[in-house]
Enzyme design. Sequence first.
Site, PDB file in Angstrom:
ATOM      1  N   GLU A   1       0.661  -1.309   0.040  1.00  0.00           N
ATOM      2  CA  GLU A   1       0.105  -0.063   0.078  1.00  0.00           C
ATOM      3  C   GLU A   1       0.876   1.239   0.104  1.00  0.00           C
ATOM      4  O   GLU A   1       0.460   2.277  -0.728  1.00  0.00           O
ATOM      5  CB  GLU A   1      -0.731  -0.100   1.275  1.00  0.00           C
ATOM      6  CG  GLU A   1      -2.198  -0.866   1.226  1.00  0.00           C
ATOM      7  CD  GLU A   1      -3.160  -0.241  -0.063  1.00  0.00           C
ATOM      8  OE1 GLU A   1      -2.542  -0.424  -1.177  1.00  0.00           O
ATOM      9  OE2 GLU A   1      -4.137  -0.423   0.278  1.00  0.00           O
TER      10      GLU A   1
ATOM     11  N   THR B   1      -5.268   7.323  -5.832  1.00  0.00           N
ATOM     12  CA  THR B   1      -5.361   7.680  -4.448  1.00  0.00           C
ATOM     13  C   THR B   1      -4.658   8.835  -3.981  1.00  0.00           C
ATOM     14  O   THR B   1      -4.939   9.466  -3.184  1.00  0.00           O
ATOM     15  CB  THR B   1      -4.974   6.325  -3.677  1.00  0.00           C
ATOM     16  OG1 THR B   1      -5.973   5.468  -4.116  1.00  0.00           O
ATOM     17  CG2 THR B   1      -5.224   6.388  -2.366  1.00  0.00           C
TER      18      THR B   1
HETATM   19  N1  HSE Z   1      -8.644   5.069   3.171  1.00  0.00           N
HETATM   20  C1  HSE Z   1      -7.787   5.428   1.906  1.00  0.00           C
HETATM   21  C2  HSE Z   1      -8.296   6.732   1.337  1.00  0.00           C
HETATM   22  C3  HSE Z   1      -8.278   4.378   0.977  1.00  0.00           C
HETATM   23  O1  HSE Z   1      -9.487   7.097   1.381  1.00  0.00           O
HETATM   24  O2  HSE Z   1      -7.550   7.524   0.719  1.00  0.00           O
HETATM   25  C4  HSE Z   1      -7.852   4.423  -0.137  1.00  0.00           C
HETATM   26  O3  HSE Z   1      -8.037   3.238  -1.106  1.00  0.00           O
END
Ligand code: HSE
Length: 297
Positions: free
Chosen positions: A127, A179
Amino acid sequence: RSVTVQSPGTIANLVCGFDVLGLALHQPFDCLTLKLIDRPEVEIINHDDYGLPTDPVKNVSGVVLLSIMERLHNGVGFQLISEKKIKPGSGIGSSAASAAGAAVAANMLLGNIFNKEELVQFAMNGEKLASGVKHADNIAPCIYGGITLVRSIHPLDIISIPAPSLFVTVVHPQIEVKTADARQILKKEILLKNAIKQWGNVAGLVAGFFKNDLDLISRSLEDVVIEPLRSILIPGFDEVKVQSKTAGALGGGISGSGPSIFMLSASEGIAKEVAQLMSDVYTRLGIDFHTYVTTIN
Ligand code: HSE
Protein backbone atom coordinates in the site's frame (compact mmCIF):
# COMPACT_ATOMS: atom_id res chain seq x y z
CA ARG A 1 4.16 -26.93 -4.93
CA SER A 2 2.12 -23.84 -5.67
CA VAL A 3 -0.89 -22.19 -4.05
CA THR A 4 -3.59 -20.06 -5.65
CA VAL A 5 -5.53 -17.53 -3.62
CA GLN A 6 -8.52 -15.40 -4.50
CA SER A 7 -7.94 -11.95 -3.13
CA PRO A 8 -11.14 -9.90 -2.94
CA GLY A 9 -11.94 -6.30 -3.68
CA THR A 10 -12.63 -4.16 -0.64
CA ILE A 11 -14.45 -0.95 0.17
CA ALA A 12 -12.46 1.34 2.42
CA ASN A 13 -13.78 4.12 4.65
CA LEU A 14 -17.45 3.03 4.57
CA VAL A 15 -18.40 6.69 4.19
CA CYS A 16 -17.68 8.12 7.64
CA GLY A 17 -14.70 5.98 8.71
CA PHE A 18 -11.86 7.47 6.67
CA ASP A 19 -8.76 5.25 6.93
CA VAL A 20 -10.29 3.08 9.69
CA LEU A 21 -13.31 1.12 8.39
CA GLY A 22 -13.51 -1.30 5.48
CA LEU A 23 -15.34 -4.35 4.16
CA ALA A 24 -14.49 -7.24 1.85
CA LEU A 25 -16.57 -8.06 -1.23
CA HIS A 26 -17.39 -11.43 -2.76
CA GLN A 27 -16.71 -9.96 -6.18
CA PRO A 28 -14.54 -9.00 -7.96
CA PHE A 29 -11.35 -10.78 -6.86
CA ASP A 30 -7.81 -11.27 -8.12
CA CYS A 31 -6.21 -14.70 -8.50
CA LEU A 32 -2.61 -15.02 -7.34
CA THR A 33 -0.65 -18.21 -7.87
CA LEU A 34 2.58 -18.40 -5.93
CA LYS A 35 5.38 -20.93 -5.70
CA LEU A 36 8.67 -21.11 -3.85
CA ILE A 37 11.89 -20.98 -5.86
CA ASP A 38 15.33 -21.87 -4.60
CA ARG A 39 17.00 -18.50 -5.28
CA PRO A 40 16.34 -15.31 -3.33
CA GLU A 41 14.42 -13.53 -6.09
CA VAL A 42 10.89 -12.53 -6.92
CA GLU A 43 9.74 -13.36 -10.41
CA ILE A 44 6.46 -11.80 -11.53
CA ILE A 45 4.29 -12.90 -14.43
CA ASN A 46 1.22 -10.75 -15.11
CA HIS A 47 -1.73 -12.44 -16.80
CA ASP A 48 -3.72 -9.29 -17.54
CA ASP A 49 -3.63 -6.16 -19.70
CA TYR A 50 -3.00 -3.59 -17.01
CA GLY A 51 0.68 -3.14 -17.84
CA LEU A 52 1.75 -3.42 -14.21
CA PRO A 53 5.50 -3.53 -13.55
CA THR A 54 7.21 -6.91 -13.29
CA ASP A 55 10.22 -5.45 -11.48
CA PRO A 56 9.51 -6.59 -7.88
CA VAL A 57 10.65 -3.34 -6.28
CA LYS A 58 8.07 -1.46 -8.37
CA ASN A 59 5.30 -4.04 -8.05
CA VAL A 60 2.83 -4.00 -5.13
CA SER A 61 2.91 -7.79 -4.65
CA GLY A 62 6.65 -7.76 -5.31
CA VAL A 63 7.56 -5.44 -2.44
CA VAL A 64 5.39 -7.50 -0.09
CA LEU A 65 7.16 -10.72 -1.10
CA LEU A 66 10.55 -9.02 -0.79
CA SER A 67 9.71 -7.90 2.74
CA ILE A 68 8.76 -11.48 3.64
CA MET A 69 12.04 -12.76 2.17
CA GLU A 70 13.94 -10.17 4.17
CA ARG A 71 12.32 -11.51 7.35
CA LEU A 72 12.95 -15.17 6.43
CA HIS A 73 16.48 -14.62 5.23
CA ASN A 74 16.81 -18.26 4.15
CA GLY A 75 17.71 -18.04 0.48
CA VAL A 76 14.28 -18.86 -0.92
CA GLY A 77 12.33 -16.69 -3.33
CA PHE A 78 8.94 -16.65 -5.03
CA GLN A 79 7.44 -16.89 -8.46
CA LEU A 80 4.08 -15.09 -8.73
CA ILE A 81 1.52 -15.42 -11.48
CA SER A 82 -0.92 -12.57 -11.03
CA GLU A 83 -4.31 -12.56 -12.71
CA LYS A 84 -5.93 -9.31 -11.79
CA LYS A 85 -9.65 -8.77 -12.22
CA ILE A 86 -9.82 -5.69 -10.01
CA LYS A 87 -8.82 -2.79 -12.20
CA PRO A 88 -6.06 -0.62 -10.73
CA GLY A 89 -7.32 2.81 -9.75
CA SER A 90 -10.94 1.69 -9.42
CA GLY A 91 -11.31 2.49 -5.72
CA ILE A 92 -12.18 -1.04 -4.66
CA GLY A 93 -8.82 -1.96 -3.25
CA SER A 94 -6.93 -3.21 -6.29
CA SER A 95 -3.52 -2.58 -4.75
CA ALA A 96 -4.64 -4.04 -1.42
CA ALA A 97 -5.78 -7.23 -3.18
CA SER A 98 -2.33 -7.56 -4.79
CA ALA A 99 -0.57 -6.84 -1.52
CA ALA A 100 -2.74 -8.93 0.80
CA GLY A 101 -3.05 -11.80 -1.69
CA ALA A 102 0.73 -12.05 -1.98
CA ALA A 103 1.17 -12.07 1.80
CA VAL A 104 -1.56 -14.69 2.35
CA ALA A 105 -0.31 -16.96 -0.45
CA ALA A 106 3.29 -16.76 0.81
CA ASN A 107 2.16 -17.63 4.31
CA MET A 108 0.29 -20.70 3.05
CA LEU A 109 3.41 -21.88 1.20
CA LEU A 110 5.49 -21.34 4.32
CA GLY A 111 3.18 -23.42 6.53
CA ASN A 112 1.24 -20.54 8.14
CA ILE A 113 4.10 -19.18 10.20
CA PHE A 114 2.65 -15.66 10.39
CA ASN A 115 -0.57 -14.49 12.03
CA LYS A 116 -3.08 -12.18 10.34
CA GLU A 117 -1.67 -9.10 11.99
CA GLU A 118 1.82 -9.88 10.67
CA LEU A 119 0.35 -10.42 7.20
CA VAL A 120 -1.24 -6.97 7.39
CA GLN A 121 2.17 -5.54 8.34
CA PHE A 122 3.82 -7.15 5.30
CA ALA A 123 0.96 -6.13 2.99
CA MET A 124 1.14 -2.50 4.13
CA ASN A 125 4.49 -2.25 2.31
CA GLY A 126 2.51 -2.73 -0.91
CA GLU A 127 0.00 0.00 0.00
CA LYS A 128 2.89 2.32 0.78
CA LEU A 129 4.27 1.75 -2.72
CA ALA A 130 0.85 2.24 -4.34
CA SER A 131 -0.39 5.33 -2.52
CA GLY A 132 2.54 6.70 -0.55
CA VAL A 133 0.83 5.96 2.76
CA LYS A 134 0.71 2.84 4.90
CA HIS A 135 -3.04 2.65 5.36
CA ALA A 136 -4.64 -0.68 6.24
CA ASP A 137 -8.35 -0.07 5.76
CA ASN A 138 -8.42 -2.12 2.52
CA ILE A 139 -5.82 -4.69 3.55
CA ALA A 140 -7.44 -5.56 6.88
CA PRO A 141 -10.83 -6.65 5.45
CA CYS A 142 -9.03 -8.36 2.54
CA ILE A 143 -7.14 -10.55 5.02
CA TYR A 144 -9.68 -10.87 7.86
CA GLY A 145 -12.86 -10.90 5.72
CA GLY A 146 -16.12 -9.18 6.63
CA ILE A 147 -15.99 -5.71 8.14
CA THR A 148 -12.93 -4.46 10.01
CA LEU A 149 -11.97 -1.49 12.12
CA VAL A 150 -8.33 -0.43 12.09
CA ARG A 151 -8.33 1.35 15.45
CA SER A 152 -4.64 2.13 15.15
CA ILE A 153 -1.73 1.44 12.79
CA HIS A 154 1.06 2.17 15.31
CA PRO A 155 0.72 -0.20 17.04
CA LEU A 156 -1.50 -2.23 14.76
CA ASP A 157 -4.91 -2.84 16.32
CA ILE A 158 -7.53 -4.48 14.10
CA ILE A 159 -11.02 -5.39 15.25
CA SER A 160 -13.41 -7.62 13.28
CA ILE A 161 -16.95 -6.30 13.28
CA PRO A 162 -20.00 -8.51 12.69
CA ALA A 163 -21.28 -8.01 9.16
CA PRO A 164 -25.04 -7.85 8.65
CA SER A 165 -26.25 -9.70 5.54
CA LEU A 166 -26.45 -6.71 3.25
CA PHE A 167 -26.15 -6.39 -0.51
CA VAL A 168 -23.54 -4.12 -1.99
CA THR A 169 -23.92 -2.34 -5.32
CA VAL A 170 -20.78 -0.85 -6.80
CA VAL A 171 -20.45 1.31 -9.88
CA HIS A 172 -17.03 1.95 -11.34
CA PRO A 173 -17.15 4.86 -13.77
CA GLN A 174 -14.12 4.49 -16.03
CA ILE A 175 -12.39 7.68 -15.04
CA GLU A 176 -9.09 7.82 -13.24
CA VAL A 177 -8.74 9.05 -9.67
CA LYS A 178 -5.34 8.32 -8.14
CA THR A 179 -5.41 7.66 -4.39
CA ALA A 180 -2.36 9.88 -3.93
CA ASP A 181 -4.17 12.78 -5.67
CA ALA A 182 -7.42 12.13 -3.80
CA ARG A 183 -5.44 12.37 -0.54
CA GLN A 184 -3.60 15.49 -1.66
CA ILE A 185 -6.81 17.53 -1.95
CA LEU A 186 -7.88 16.81 1.64
CA LYS A 187 -7.57 19.46 4.30
CA LYS A 188 -5.12 18.76 7.12
CA GLU A 189 -7.45 20.27 9.73
CA ILE A 190 -11.17 19.96 10.30
CA LEU A 191 -13.69 21.94 12.31
CA LEU A 192 -14.60 20.62 15.73
CA LYS A 193 -18.32 20.67 14.86
CA ASN A 194 -17.59 18.44 11.84
CA ALA A 195 -15.39 16.15 13.91
CA ILE A 196 -18.24 15.71 16.40
CA LYS A 197 -20.67 14.78 13.62
CA GLN A 198 -18.14 12.41 12.07
CA TRP A 199 -17.28 10.46 15.22
CA GLY A 200 -20.97 10.34 16.09
CA ASN A 201 -21.52 8.66 12.73
CA VAL A 202 -18.56 6.28 13.04
CA ALA A 203 -19.73 5.16 16.46
CA GLY A 204 -23.30 4.91 15.17
CA LEU A 205 -22.26 2.81 12.18
CA VAL A 206 -20.21 0.39 14.27
CA ALA A 207 -23.03 0.13 16.82
CA GLY A 208 -25.46 -0.43 13.94
CA PHE A 209 -23.36 -3.33 12.61
CA PHE A 210 -23.17 -4.92 16.07
CA LYS A 211 -26.89 -4.52 16.72
CA ASN A 212 -27.86 -5.36 13.12
CA ASP A 213 -29.90 -2.14 13.26
CA LEU A 214 -30.45 -1.13 9.64
CA ASP A 215 -32.00 2.26 10.49
CA LEU A 216 -29.00 3.16 12.60
CA ILE A 217 -26.63 2.02 9.83
CA SER A 218 -28.55 4.12 7.35
CA ARG A 219 -28.52 7.25 9.55
CA SER A 220 -24.80 6.87 10.19
CA LEU A 221 -23.76 6.59 6.52
CA GLU A 222 -22.93 10.29 6.35
CA ASP A 223 -19.54 11.91 5.75
CA VAL A 224 -19.10 15.62 6.47
CA VAL A 225 -15.29 15.59 6.22
CA ILE A 226 -14.03 13.78 3.12
CA GLU A 227 -16.97 13.41 0.73
CA PRO A 228 -17.59 17.15 0.22
CA LEU A 229 -14.01 17.48 -1.08
CA ARG A 230 -13.62 14.26 -3.04
CA SER A 231 -17.07 13.93 -4.61
CA ILE A 232 -16.17 16.81 -6.93
CA LEU A 233 -13.79 14.41 -8.71
CA ILE A 234 -16.63 11.99 -9.54
CA PRO A 235 -19.18 13.06 -12.17
CA GLY A 236 -22.70 11.88 -11.39
CA PHE A 237 -21.94 11.33 -7.70
CA ASP A 238 -24.80 13.37 -6.19
CA GLU A 239 -27.31 11.96 -8.66
CA VAL A 240 -26.29 8.36 -7.96
CA LYS A 241 -26.54 8.95 -4.23
CA VAL A 242 -29.94 10.68 -4.26
CA GLN A 243 -31.48 8.19 -6.69
CA SER A 244 -30.14 5.15 -4.83
CA LYS A 245 -31.59 6.35 -1.56
CA THR A 246 -34.91 7.08 -3.23
CA ALA A 247 -34.88 3.50 -4.54
CA GLY A 248 -34.51 2.24 -0.96
CA ALA A 249 -30.75 1.82 -0.47
CA LEU A 250 -29.62 2.28 3.14
CA GLY A 251 -26.90 4.64 1.96
CA GLY A 252 -23.37 4.69 0.68
CA GLY A 253 -20.83 6.97 -0.89
CA ILE A 254 -17.36 6.99 -2.38
CA SER A 255 -15.64 3.60 -2.31
CA GLY A 256 -12.17 4.21 -0.87
CA SER A 257 -10.69 7.18 -2.66
CA GLY A 258 -12.98 6.71 -5.67
CA PRO A 259 -13.99 6.85 -8.46
CA SER A 260 -16.20 3.83 -7.61
CA ILE A 261 -19.38 4.53 -5.66
CA PHE A 262 -21.02 1.91 -3.45
CA MET A 263 -24.46 1.55 -1.92
CA LEU A 264 -25.67 -0.86 0.78
CA SER A 265 -29.14 -2.38 0.51
CA ALA A 266 -31.15 -4.77 2.63
CA SER A 267 -32.47 -6.78 -0.32
CA GLU A 268 -31.09 -8.06 -3.59
CA GLY A 269 -34.04 -6.52 -5.43
CA ILE A 270 -33.17 -3.03 -4.22
CA ALA A 271 -29.45 -3.61 -4.88
CA LYS A 272 -30.22 -4.56 -8.49
CA GLU A 273 -32.50 -1.58 -8.94
CA VAL A 274 -29.71 0.63 -7.63
CA ALA A 275 -27.33 -0.93 -10.20
CA GLN A 276 -29.81 -0.05 -12.94
CA LEU A 277 -30.13 3.54 -11.74
CA MET A 278 -26.32 3.84 -11.65
CA SER A 279 -26.12 2.46 -15.18
CA ASP A 280 -28.72 4.98 -16.36
CA VAL A 281 -26.79 7.90 -14.84
CA TYR A 282 -23.48 6.97 -16.51
CA THR A 283 -25.11 6.04 -19.82
CA ARG A 284 -26.68 9.49 -19.85
CA LEU A 285 -23.35 11.11 -18.98
CA GLY A 286 -21.63 9.13 -21.74
CA ILE A 287 -19.07 7.63 -19.33
CA ASP A 288 -18.17 3.94 -19.57
CA PHE A 289 -18.80 2.01 -16.36
CA HIS A 290 -19.02 -1.38 -14.66
CA THR A 291 -21.54 -2.32 -12.00
CA TYR A 292 -21.42 -5.17 -9.49
CA VAL A 293 -24.13 -6.47 -7.20
CA THR A 294 -22.48 -8.56 -4.54
CA THR A 295 -22.42 -9.26 -0.80
CA ILE A 296 -20.03 -8.82 2.09
CA ASN A 297 -17.38 -11.59 2.02
N1 HSE B 1 -8.62 5.29 3.20
C1 HSE B 1 -7.97 5.42 1.95
C2 HSE B 1 -8.36 6.73 1.32
C3 HSE B 1 -8.36 4.29 1.07
O1 HSE B 1 -9.54 7.04 1.33
O2 HSE B 1 -7.50 7.45 0.83
C4 HSE B 1 -7.76 4.35 -0.30
O3 HSE B 1 -8.14 3.21 -0.99
